[in-house]
Design a protein around this motif. Structure first.
Motif, PDB file in Angstrom:
ATOM      1  N   PRO A 338      38.250  62.151  51.474  1.00  0.00           N
ATOM      2  CA  PRO A 338      37.948  61.874  50.058  1.00  0.00           C
ATOM      3  C   PRO A 338      37.963  60.387  49.678  1.00  0.00           C
ATOM      4  O   PRO A 338      38.001  60.058  48.489  1.00  0.00           O
ATOM      5  N   GLN A 339      37.959  59.478  50.640  1.00  0.00           N
ATOM      6  CA  GLN A 339      37.954  58.055  50.311  1.00  0.00           C
ATOM      7  C   GLN A 339      36.635  57.685  49.647  1.00  0.00           C
ATOM      8  O   GLN A 339      35.566  58.177  50.024  1.00  0.00           O
ATOM      9  N   ILE A 340      36.719  56.781  48.668  1.00  0.00           N
ATOM     10  CA  ILE A 340      35.525  56.394  47.918  1.00  0.00           C
ATOM     11  C   ILE A 340      35.017  55.025  48.338  1.00  0.00           C
ATOM     12  O   ILE A 340      33.935  54.598  47.922  1.00  0.00           O
ATOM     13  N   THR A 341      35.787  54.311  49.161  1.00  0.00           N
ATOM     14  CA  THR A 341      35.347  53.000  49.628  1.00  0.00           C
ATOM     15  C   THR A 341      34.366  53.166  50.787  1.00  0.00           C
ATOM     16  O   THR A 341      34.270  54.223  51.409  1.00  0.00           O
ATOM     17  N   LYS A 342      33.636  52.098  51.068  1.00  0.00           N
ATOM     18  CA  LYS A 342      32.643  52.129  52.144  1.00  0.00           C
ATOM     19  C   LYS A 342      33.325  52.160  53.505  1.00  0.00           C
ATOM     20  O   LYS A 342      32.882  52.878  54.413  1.00  0.00           O
ATOM     21  N   TYR A 343      34.364  51.360  53.662  1.00  0.00           N
ATOM     22  CA  TYR A 343      35.074  51.294  54.937  1.00  0.00           C
ATOM     23  C   TYR A 343      36.496  51.845  54.783  1.00  0.00           C
ATOM     24  O   TYR A 343      37.047  51.859  53.687  1.00  0.00           O
ATOM     25  N   ASN A 403      33.896  49.661  44.904  1.00  0.00           N
ATOM     26  CA  ASN A 403      34.966  50.647  44.764  1.00  0.00           C
ATOM     27  C   ASN A 403      36.306  50.170  45.302  1.00  0.00           C
ATOM     28  O   ASN A 403      37.295  50.912  45.240  1.00  0.00           O
ATOM     29  N   LEU A 404      36.354  48.967  45.845  1.00  0.00           N
ATOM     30  CA  LEU A 404      37.608  48.440  46.370  1.00  0.00           C
ATOM     31  C   LEU A 404      38.482  47.986  45.207  1.00  0.00           C
ATOM     32  O   LEU A 404      38.088  47.117  44.420  1.00  0.00           O
ATOM     33  N   SER A 405      39.665  48.569  45.106  1.00  0.00           N
ATOM     34  CA  SER A 405      40.546  48.227  43.993  1.00  0.00           C
ATOM     35  C   SER A 405      41.231  46.891  44.237  1.00  0.00           C
ATOM     36  O   SER A 405      41.376  46.434  45.375  1.00  0.00           O
ATOM     37  N   LEU A 406      41.654  46.272  43.126  1.00  0.00           N
ATOM     38  CA  LEU A 406      42.336  44.982  43.217  1.00  0.00           C
ATOM     39  C   LEU A 406      43.662  45.114  43.957  1.00  0.00           C
ATOM     40  O   LEU A 406      44.029  44.247  44.759  1.00  0.00           O
ATOM     41  N   SER A 407      44.370  46.214  43.727  1.00  0.00           N
ATOM     42  CA  SER A 407      45.669  46.393  44.389  1.00  0.00           C
ATOM     43  C   SER A 407      45.506  46.481  45.904  1.00  0.00           C
ATOM     44  O   SER A 407      46.330  45.950  46.657  1.00  0.00           O
ATOM     45  N   ASN A 408      44.437  47.148  46.366  1.00  0.00           N
ATOM     46  CA  ASN A 408      44.191  47.232  47.805  1.00  0.00           C
ATOM     47  C   ASN A 408      43.898  45.851  48.387  1.00  0.00           C
ATOM     48  O   ASN A 408      44.373  45.512  49.473  1.00  0.00           O
ATOM     49  N   PHE A 409      43.096  45.082  47.671  1.00  0.00           N
ATOM     50  CA  PHE A 409      42.770  43.722  48.123  1.00  0.00           C
ATOM     51  C   PHE A 409      44.037  42.887  48.240  1.00  0.00           C
ATOM     52  O   PHE A 409      44.269  42.198  49.244  1.00  0.00           O
ATOM     53  N   ASP A 432      36.301  34.704  46.036  1.00  0.00           N
ATOM     54  CA  ASP A 432      35.089  34.374  45.291  1.00  0.00           C
ATOM     55  C   ASP A 432      34.092  35.527  45.327  1.00  0.00           C
ATOM     56  O   ASP A 432      33.459  35.855  44.312  1.00  0.00           O
ATOM     57  N   ILE A 433      33.946  36.168  46.503  1.00  0.00           N
ATOM     58  CA  ILE A 433      33.036  37.309  46.615  1.00  0.00           C
ATOM     59  C   ILE A 433      33.524  38.468  45.748  1.00  0.00           C
ATOM     60  O   ILE A 433      32.736  39.131  45.068  1.00  0.00           O
ATOM     61  N   TYR A 434      34.832  38.710  45.768  1.00  0.00           N
ATOM     62  CA  TYR A 434      35.381  39.806  44.966  1.00  0.00           C
ATOM     63  C   TYR A 434      35.166  39.558  43.469  1.00  0.00           C
ATOM     64  O   TYR A 434      34.805  40.478  42.727  1.00  0.00           O
ATOM     65  N   LEU A 435      35.374  38.312  43.036  1.00  0.00           N
ATOM     66  CA  LEU A 435      35.152  37.989  41.622  1.00  0.00           C
ATOM     67  C   LEU A 435      33.687  38.156  41.243  1.00  0.00           C
ATOM     68  O   LEU A 435      33.360  38.603  40.136  1.00  0.00           O
ATOM     69  N   LYS A 436      32.805  37.817  42.156  1.00  0.00           N
ATOM     70  CA  LYS A 436      31.376  37.934  41.883  1.00  0.00           C
ATOM     71  C   LYS A 436      30.953  39.403  41.809  1.00  0.00           C
ATOM     72  O   LYS A 436      30.131  39.775  40.950  1.00  0.00           O
ATOM     73  N   GLU A 437      31.495  40.240  42.718  1.00  0.00           N
ATOM     74  CA  GLU A 437      31.110  41.655  42.751  1.00  0.00           C
ATOM     75  C   GLU A 437      31.840  42.488  41.703  1.00  0.00           C
ATOM     76  O   GLU A 437      31.473  43.635  41.469  1.00  0.00           O
ATOM     77  N   HIS A 438      32.891  41.938  41.101  1.00  0.00           N
ATOM     78  CA  HIS A 438      33.671  42.677  40.096  1.00  0.00           C
ATOM     79  C   HIS A 438      33.770  41.823  38.822  1.00  0.00           C
ATOM     80  O   HIS A 438      34.836  41.302  38.485  1.00  0.00           O
ATOM     81  N   PRO A 439      32.671  41.657  38.118  1.00  0.00           N
ATOM     82  CA  PRO A 439      32.681  40.784  36.933  1.00  0.00           C
ATOM     83  C   PRO A 439      33.516  41.324  35.777  1.00  0.00           C
ATOM     84  O   PRO A 439      33.839  40.584  34.850  1.00  0.00           O
ATOM     85  N   GLY A 440      33.883  42.593  35.825  1.00  0.00           N
ATOM     86  CA  GLY A 440      34.628  43.189  34.722  1.00  0.00           C
ATOM     87  C   GLY A 440      36.130  43.003  34.808  1.00  0.00           C
ATOM     88  O   GLY A 440      36.868  43.622  34.022  1.00  0.00           O
ATOM     89  N   LEU A 441      36.603  42.173  35.704  1.00  0.00           N
ATOM     90  CA  LEU A 441      38.047  41.964  35.827  1.00  0.00           C
ATOM     91  C   LEU A 441      38.604  41.279  34.583  1.00  0.00           C
ATOM     92  O   LEU A 441      37.968  40.396  33.999  1.00  0.00           O
ATOM     93  N   THR A 442      39.794  41.685  34.222  1.00  0.00           N
ATOM     94  CA  THR A 442      40.451  41.047  33.084  1.00  0.00           C
ATOM     95  C   THR A 442      40.988  39.681  33.484  1.00  0.00           C
ATOM     96  O   THR A 442      41.019  39.315  34.665  1.00  0.00           O
ATOM     97  N   LYS A 443      41.417  38.922  32.474  1.00  0.00           N
ATOM     98  CA  LYS A 443      41.976  37.599  32.733  1.00  0.00           C
ATOM     99  C   LYS A 443      43.218  37.693  33.602  1.00  0.00           C
ATOM    100  O   LYS A 443      43.431  36.872  34.507  1.00  0.00           O
TER     101      LYS A 443
END
Length: 610
Positions: A338-343, A403-409, A432-443
């Motif tokens: 049931p994992q939702i991530t690609k890897y 689908n990669l969560s911030l906590s996992n990162f 930088d890649i994570y910030l670019k792919e997840h623009p909806g992150l809070t401050k």
């Protein structure tokens, strides 16, 4: 290939269609023996003189007034019985590696032993096996492969065990002492044969490699292969690297390349059994015998074919021992439901946890020899540095996954201690890649992920990129600019001090050789220095203009921050002494008058020293 001929009479056994065999003779046949669906029309006397079992069966048939005998579950079938029948008649029979096991099992079934007649078939076959077959590398492999269709007879007669022991013993021989041919699966092309014929015999001889045997046994079924490898390992004379190479070649030979073929219903069970067997055969040398790349690929297959938990757990332990040798590509294992991530993120996290457990265990282990302890510590440090780079690279790849969560990162990044990452360029790239792919992150989330990075560990190029990165929080950009300013100032001071030391050494040499120079020469030197100082003052003006123009290259956001940093630096400098404040002023605040006054004060101090 070894062979043995028995008998001398011509072959008189004829065929009438597919189901009838008869002896072409003037005497009429008086017994019919049925094996499977084939009927053999034969004579009683030659058979009864050599087979104890046929004597018993014929006696029973006579009681029932019948001249037919049915042989059920005859080992080897009609072909094996035909060999035994011809031997009874004294006809020429040729035994070789392909039919000797069937003939041996058939002779045992018919009880053709020494109790009935001296030099019977069982005795002659045993001599052939012992003196020829088991002494030959190729024949032993062929015979072992034929035993599977003749179970349990071949097992009860210990033919399987003797073949395995023969093969294992030959693999353990020193390659320098190998005199038999081991090119069972390597056929020369016609061109190679022509070239070989022209080469002198002395030039043909090449050293035998340690893994000369691994390809020849790859043709075996997995059950026989397992028994052979277990016997080879039990002898304790085989290098773990060679065993690892043998397992790798077998996997490449039998496992399909495509995922669909791996999990297909027709081969799923066989592939699962193969993977589980290979895992249990892995060399017990802390994973040294197999490469980390091979183990990770085997783990991918084990997950796809749903191998048992113990096999996957053993693979994980072996991989963790060699994780520092892995590549990012090897770690990109696709996730399953049931994992939702690609890897499969959890898998890599578990591998890192096992790796760190091993590192802590080796660190806590007491080593009596200090030299060994030092060498072990160096190896552990190198391993940690490699894993640190590996984690940063892996984060850079999975950061693209929405689908990669911030906590996992964050958890994965913190699995490795900070001292294992002397350079944070790879981590900055991943962030930088994570910030670019997840623009909806809070401050707060952006602050949390950027907190993983130490801007002091960024290279100049990475710092320049970060200073212009609009995705980073403002505070991080300020830190980048601040520490870049400190680094630039440190580099300037280091360069000036190095140059001063060089000039000082040169002056000492000159002074030692010119201690008797006159005062006029000293005055001339001071005058020359004074003129040079004025020139340097002009150069300083030009450099300040250049630095001011260079700042215009920065983007507006970073330039404003940079200006604030200079103002803060100037305010702090005013609280210092007069000499310190003069040296801490911004290049943009230097004016011609100030430069001249500072130069004249320096000149007066130098005159007073002289």
């Amino acid at each position: 290939m070894k062979f043995m001929k028995l008998g001398s009479k011509p072959d008189a056994l004829q065929a009438d269609g597919k189901s009838i065999r008869y002896i072409s003779s003037e005497l009429a046949t008086d017994i019919i023996i049925t094996v499977d669906e084939v009927k053999f029309h034969l004579h009683k006397f030659p058979l009864l003189s050599k087979s104890n079992r046929l004597q018993k069966l014929l006696s029973k048939a006579n009681e029932e007034y019948s001249d037919e005998i049915q042989l059920d579950d005859f080992p080897g079938g009609p072909k094996a019985f035909e060999i035994c029948a011809k031997f009874c008649y004294g006809m020429t029979v040729t035994l070789n590696a392909y039919n000797v096991v069937a003939a041996r099992c058939a002779a045992e079934y018919l009880e053709m032993t020494e109790d009935i007649e001296k030099g019977n078939l069982v005795f002659k076959i045993e001599v052939f096996l012992t003196s020829s077959i088991f002494r030959s590398w190729k024949d032993s492999i062929i015979v072992l492969q034929t035993t599977k269709s003749l179970l349990p007879w071949s097992e009860d007669l210990k033919i399987v065990g003797r073949c395995i022991d023969s093969i294992a013993s030959k693999t353990s021989v020193d390659p320098a002492n190998i005199t038999w041919s081991y090119t069972c699966n390597r056929k020369l092309s016609e061109l190679d044969k022509i070239v070989e014929d022209k080469i002198a015999p002395q030039e043909k001889i090449e050293p035998v490699p340690k893994d000369w045997w691994v390809e020849d046994i790859c043709e075996m079924d997995i059950d026989l292969y397992k028994r052979v490898m277990i016997t080879i390992k039990s002898k304790g004379r085989m290098d773990g690297v060679v065993i690892g190479e043998a397992l790798k070649i077998y996997v490449v030979r039998w496992l399909p390349d495509s995922v669909d073929a791996l999990v297909s219903d027709a081969h799923a069970r066989r592939n699962k059994s193969l993977v589980e067997t290979i895992v249990c055969l892995l060399p017990c040398d802390n994973g040294m015998g197999c490469s980390c790349s091979f183990l990770l690929k085997l783990l991918k297959v084990a997950i796809l074919v749903e191998a048992d938990e113990s096999s996957r757990g053993q693979l994980m332990k072996n991989i963790a021992l060699k994780l520092h040798e892995a590549s990012v590509k090897d770690l990109l294992i696709p996730a399953r439901l049931p994992q939702i991530t690609k890897y499969d993120f959890d898998l890599v996290q578990n591998l890192l946890n096992l790796y760190m457990t091993n590192v802590k265990g080796s660190h806590d282990m007491e080593v009596e020899d200090k030299k060994d302890k030092s060498n072990e510590s160096i190896l552990v440090q190198r391993s940690l540095l490699n894993v640190g780079k590996l984690v940063d690279g892996y984060l850079g790849e999975i950061a693209h996954d929405p689908n990669l969560s911030l906590s996992n990162f964050v958890d994965l990044s913190q699995s490795i201690p900070d001292f294992a990452k002397p350079n944070h360029d790879g981590l900055y790239r991943a962030i930088d890649i994570y910030l670019k792919e997840h623009p909806g992150l809070t401050k707060g989330d952006r602050k949390k992920i950027c907190g993983l990075m130490d801007v002091k560990k960024l290279t100049v190029d990475a710092s320049m990129h970060a200073a212009q990165n609009e995705r980073l929080p403002l505070r991080v950009v300020v830190q980048v600019l601040y520490f870049e300013q400190i680094r630039a100032a440190t580099n300037v001071r280091t360069r000036d001090s190095t140059q001063a030391l060089v000039n000082g050494d040169e002056e000492c040499v000159k002074t030692g050789g010119e201690s008797c120079h006159s005062l006029n020469n000293q005055m001339c030197q001071l005058k020359i220095r004074d003129e040079e100082f004025h020139k340097n003052g002009k150069l300083n003006k030009k450099s300040s203009k250049n630095s001011r123009s260079g700042m215009q290259l920065l983007p507006s956001r970073s330039r404003r921050i940079f200006d604030k940093l200079w103002i803060v630096g100037k305010g702090q400098g005013e609280n210092r002494s007069s000499e310190t404040s003069g040296s801490s002023n911004s290049p943009t605040s230097v004016v011609p008058g100030d430069t001249k006054s500072s130069g004249s004060s320096l000149r007066h101090r130098r005159h007073s020293i002289s």
